[in-house]
Design a protein around this motif. Structure first.
Motif, PDB file in Angstrom:
ATOM      1  N   ARG A 106       0.819  -1.217   0.000  1.00 53.30           N
ATOM      2  CA  ARG A 106       0.000   0.000   0.000  1.00 53.30           C
ATOM      3  C   ARG A 106       0.850   1.264   0.000  1.00 53.30           C
ATOM      4  O   ARG A 106       0.542   2.252   0.657  1.00 53.30           O
ATOM      5  CB  ARG A 106      -0.991  -0.008   1.161  1.00 53.30           C
ATOM      6  CG  ARG A 106      -1.994  -1.133   1.023  1.00 53.30           C
ATOM      7  CD  ARG A 106      -3.040  -1.097   2.048  1.00 53.30           C
ATOM      8  NE  ARG A 106      -2.429  -1.051   3.379  1.00 53.30           N
ATOM      9  CZ  ARG A 106      -3.095  -1.087   4.495  1.00 53.30           C
ATOM     10  NH1 ARG A 106      -4.378  -1.179   4.476  1.00 53.30           N
ATOM     11  NH2 ARG A 106      -2.484  -1.031   5.661  1.00 53.30           N
ATOM     12  N   LEU A 107       1.967   1.192  -0.742  1.00 50.31           N
ATOM     13  CA  LEU A 107       2.776   2.381  -0.989  1.00 50.31           C
ATOM     14  C   LEU A 107       2.462   2.873  -2.394  1.00 50.31           C
ATOM     15  O   LEU A 107       2.097   2.091  -3.266  1.00 50.31           O
ATOM     16  CB  LEU A 107       4.273   2.063  -0.891  1.00 50.31           C
ATOM     17  CG  LEU A 107       4.827   1.728   0.487  1.00 50.31           C
ATOM     18  CD1 LEU A 107       6.289   1.313   0.370  1.00 50.31           C
ATOM     19  CD2 LEU A 107       4.691   2.903   1.436  1.00 50.31           C
ATOM     20  N   THR A 108       2.631   4.161  -2.594  1.00 45.59           N
ATOM     21  CA  THR A 108       2.448   4.725  -3.931  1.00 45.59           C
ATOM     22  C   THR A 108       3.828   4.931  -4.540  1.00 45.59           C
ATOM     23  O   THR A 108       4.686   5.599  -3.947  1.00 45.59           O
ATOM     24  CB  THR A 108       1.698   6.071  -3.855  1.00 45.59           C
ATOM     25  OG1 THR A 108       0.455   5.855  -3.183  1.00 45.59           O
ATOM     26  CG2 THR A 108       1.455   6.633  -5.238  1.00 45.59           C
ATOM     27  N   MET A 109       4.039   4.352  -5.708  1.00 43.23           N
ATOM     28  CA  MET A 109       5.321   4.483  -6.395  1.00 43.23           C
ATOM     29  C   MET A 109       5.332   5.838  -7.098  1.00 43.23           C
ATOM     30  O   MET A 109       4.546   6.089  -7.999  1.00 43.23           O
ATOM     31  CB  MET A 109       5.484   3.346  -7.406  1.00 43.23           C
ATOM     32  CG  MET A 109       6.817   3.285  -8.073  1.00 43.23           C
ATOM     33  SD  MET A 109       8.159   2.704  -7.030  1.00 43.23           S
ATOM     34  CE  MET A 109       7.713   1.019  -6.739  1.00 43.23           C
ATOM     35  N   GLN A 110       6.215   6.723  -6.665  1.00 39.58           N
ATOM     36  CA  GLN A 110       6.323   8.050  -7.270  1.00 39.58           C
ATOM     37  C   GLN A 110       7.283   8.041  -8.457  1.00 39.58           C
ATOM     38  O   GLN A 110       7.024   8.681  -9.462  1.00 39.58           O
ATOM     39  CB  GLN A 110       6.798   9.076  -6.228  1.00 39.58           C
ATOM     40  CG  GLN A 110       5.857   9.244  -5.064  1.00 39.58           C
ATOM     41  CD  GLN A 110       4.496   9.774  -5.500  1.00 39.58           C
ATOM     42  OE1 GLN A 110       4.390  10.591  -6.409  1.00 39.58           O
ATOM     43  NE2 GLN A 110       3.452   9.279  -4.859  1.00 39.58           N
ATOM     44  N   SER A 111       8.405   7.327  -8.305  1.00 38.31           N
ATOM     45  CA  SER A 111       9.345   7.214  -9.426  1.00 38.31           C
ATOM     46  C   SER A 111      10.073   5.883  -9.328  1.00 38.31           C
ATOM     47  O   SER A 111      10.215   5.303  -8.251  1.00 38.31           O
ATOM     48  CB  SER A 111      10.338   8.377  -9.434  1.00 38.31           C
ATOM     49  OG  SER A 111      11.183   8.321  -8.311  1.00 38.31           O
ATOM     50  N   PHE A 112      10.529   5.446 -10.491  1.00 41.15           N
ATOM     51  CA  PHE A 112      11.112   4.122 -10.623  1.00 41.15           C
ATOM     52  C   PHE A 112      12.079   4.208 -11.797  1.00 41.15           C
ATOM     53  O   PHE A 112      11.656   4.207 -12.938  1.00 41.15           O
ATOM     54  CB  PHE A 112       9.961   3.154 -10.918  1.00 41.15           C
ATOM     55  CG  PHE A 112      10.328   1.716 -10.983  1.00 41.15           C
ATOM     56  CD1 PHE A 112      10.612   1.106 -12.189  1.00 41.15           C
ATOM     57  CD2 PHE A 112      10.349   0.954  -9.837  1.00 41.15           C
ATOM     58  CE1 PHE A 112      10.913  -0.232 -12.253  1.00 41.15           C
ATOM     59  CE2 PHE A 112      10.646  -0.388  -9.891  1.00 41.15           C
ATOM     60  CZ  PHE A 112      10.932  -0.981 -11.102  1.00 41.15           C
ATOM     61  N   ALA A 113      13.399   4.358 -11.533  1.00 43.05           N
ATOM     62  CA  ALA A 113      14.349   4.564 -12.628  1.00 43.05           C
ATOM     63  C   ALA A 113      15.577   3.682 -12.447  1.00 43.05           C
ATOM     64  O   ALA A 113      16.158   3.624 -11.359  1.00 43.05           O
ATOM     65  CB  ALA A 113      14.770   6.026 -12.689  1.00 43.05           C
ATOM     66  N   LEU A 114      15.957   3.038 -13.525  1.00 41.61           N
ATOM     67  CA  LEU A 114      17.154   2.194 -13.513  1.00 41.61           C
ATOM     68  C   LEU A 114      18.381   3.079 -13.665  1.00 41.61           C
ATOM     69  O   LEU A 114      18.479   3.864 -14.597  1.00 41.61           O
ATOM     70  CB  LEU A 114      17.083   1.179 -14.658  1.00 41.61           C
ATOM     71  CG  LEU A 114      18.219   0.183 -14.766  1.00 41.61           C
ATOM     72  CD1 LEU A 114      18.242  -0.736 -13.555  1.00 41.61           C
ATOM     73  CD2 LEU A 114      18.077  -0.642 -16.036  1.00 41.61           C
ATOM     74  N   ASP A 115      19.314   2.984 -12.702  1.00 41.94           N
ATOM     75  CA  ASP A 115      20.580   3.714 -12.796  1.00 41.94           C
ATOM     76  C   ASP A 115      21.538   2.928 -13.686  1.00 41.94           C
ATOM     77  O   ASP A 115      21.238   1.820 -14.129  1.00 41.94           O
ATOM     78  CB  ASP A 115      21.203   3.897 -11.406  1.00 41.94           C
ATOM     79  CG  ASP A 115      20.568   5.051 -10.636  1.00 41.94           C
ATOM     80  OD1 ASP A 115      19.715   5.750 -11.207  1.00 41.94           O
ATOM     81  OD2 ASP A 115      20.926   5.231  -9.456  1.00 41.94           O
ATOM     82  N   GLU A 116      22.711   3.480 -13.876  1.00 43.10           N
ATOM     83  CA  GLU A 116      23.720   2.814 -14.702  1.00 43.10           C
ATOM     84  C   GLU A 116      24.170   1.517 -14.036  1.00 43.10           C
ATOM     85  O   GLU A 116      24.438   1.475 -12.836  1.00 43.10           O
ATOM     86  CB  GLU A 116      24.921   3.746 -14.885  1.00 43.10           C
ATOM     87  CG  GLU A 116      25.940   3.222 -15.860  1.00 43.10           C
ATOM     88  CD  GLU A 116      27.041   4.232 -16.122  1.00 43.10           C
ATOM     89  OE1 GLU A 116      28.172   3.785 -16.360  1.00 43.10           O
ATOM     90  OE2 GLU A 116      26.771   5.438 -16.076  1.00 43.10           O
ATOM     91  N   THR A 117      24.242   0.456 -14.831  1.00 46.67           N
ATOM     92  CA  THR A 117      24.663  -0.836 -14.284  1.00 46.67           C
ATOM     93  C   THR A 117      26.150  -0.806 -13.958  1.00 46.67           C
ATOM     94  O   THR A 117      26.925  -0.083 -14.577  1.00 46.67           O
ATOM     95  CB  THR A 117      24.377  -1.981 -15.279  1.00 46.67           C
ATOM     96  OG1 THR A 117      25.114  -1.750 -16.467  1.00 46.67           O
ATOM     97  CG2 THR A 117      22.902  -2.081 -15.583  1.00 46.67           C
ATOM     98  N   ARG A 118      26.515  -1.616 -12.960  1.00 50.48           N
ATOM     99  CA  ARG A 118      27.918  -1.712 -12.543  1.00 50.48           C
ATOM    100  C   ARG A 118      28.359  -3.159 -12.705  1.00 50.48           C
ATOM    101  O   ARG A 118      27.752  -4.057 -12.116  1.00 50.48           O
ATOM    102  CB  ARG A 118      28.069  -1.264 -11.093  1.00 50.48           C
ATOM    103  CG  ARG A 118      27.752   0.209 -10.889  1.00 50.48           C
ATOM    104  CD  ARG A 118      27.999   0.631  -9.449  1.00 50.48           C
ATOM    105  NE  ARG A 118      27.163  -0.073  -8.491  1.00 50.48           N
ATOM    106  CZ  ARG A 118      26.067   0.433  -7.943  1.00 50.48           C
ATOM    107  NH1 ARG A 118      25.663   1.637  -8.249  1.00 50.48           N
ATOM    108  NH2 ARG A 118      25.380  -0.266  -7.063  1.00 50.48           N
ATOM    109  N   PRO A 119      29.421  -3.381 -13.485  1.00 54.59           N
ATOM    110  CA  PRO A 119      29.866  -4.769 -13.690  1.00 54.59           C
ATOM    111  C   PRO A 119      30.597  -5.313 -12.470  1.00 54.59           C
ATOM    112  O   PRO A 119      31.313  -4.593 -11.784  1.00 54.59           O
ATOM    113  CB  PRO A 119      30.806  -4.673 -14.892  1.00 54.59           C
ATOM    114  CG  PRO A 119      31.322  -3.266 -14.854  1.00 54.59           C
ATOM    115  CD  PRO A 119      30.219  -2.431 -14.264  1.00 54.59           C
TER     116      PRO A 119
END
Length: 201
Positions: A106-119
């Motif tokens: 019951r949380l509201t997702m305000q933002s959802f963004a994939l950052d740069e992947t790290r190997p």
């Protein structure tokens, strides 16, 4: 004088008869016995070296069952870890599951963004920047549900701030980095769980 000459010749013959066999024995010893003795000594050294190698091989062979058991245990553990780390094509499903967990909590997702992947070595870290709003209990429920996901997801840089009063179910805003770990695809189709082959960079 004749007898002294004869006696001298006889003594020389006797001396030659004694010296000749001694010389033959000395030559035989020098030419045949000593080389064989040296060869025998070398063979004994080689034999001791071989015995040492056999003893080391027997010791290694006696440890083989324990080593095989350890390899088997590590393979089982790797298989368990593999289940916790999706391959690249499964990463979007894991990211969707984070959103579903937020909704169930019951949380509201305000933002959802994939950052740069790290190997990493054999895997990549896929950090996802999340911002959710809701209540403290809902946030705790979300964090608990994330820890129970079948895939490995870690939460870092959790920041919580109070929201101005207005909505009773939305008292806080939280931001965090949810990181999932994705296996790199193996080269030449070799099974990564068995630990064979090289991984693509």
């Amino acid at each position: 004088m004749k007898s002294s000459l004869a006696e001298g010749a006889r003594n020389r013959t006797l001396a030659a008869g004694v010296l000749l066999p001694v010389a033959v024995l000395a030559a035989f010893r020098l030419l045949f016995v000593e080389p064989q003795t040296d060869l025998l000594a070398m063979r004994r050294v080689e034999l001791e070296q071989r015995r040492g190698e056999v003893a080391r091989a027997r010791l290694a062979a006696s440890r083989l069952p324990q080593l095989e058991a350890e390899v088997s245990r590590l393979r089982r553990r790797l298989a368990i870890l593999h289940r916790g780390m999706p391959e690249a094509q499964d990463a979007s499903a894991v990211l969707r599951s984070l959103q579903e967990v937020a909704v169930r909590s019951r949380l509201t997702m305000q933002s959802f963004a994939l950052d740069e992947t790290r190997p990493g070595e054999g895997y990549e870290e896929w950090p996802v920047r999340l911002e959710v709003t809701g209540g403290f209990h809902e946030l705790a429920s979300f964090l608990d549900a994330v820890s129970g996901l079948p895939r490995i997801v870690t939460i870092d840089r959790l920041s919580i701030r109070a929201l101005p009063s207005g909505k009773p179910n939305s008292t806080i805003a939280a931001t965090c980095i949810a990181t999932t770990y994705v296996l790199r695809e193996p080269v030449d189709g070799v099974d990564a769980v068995r630990g064979e082959g090289r991984l693509r960079r």
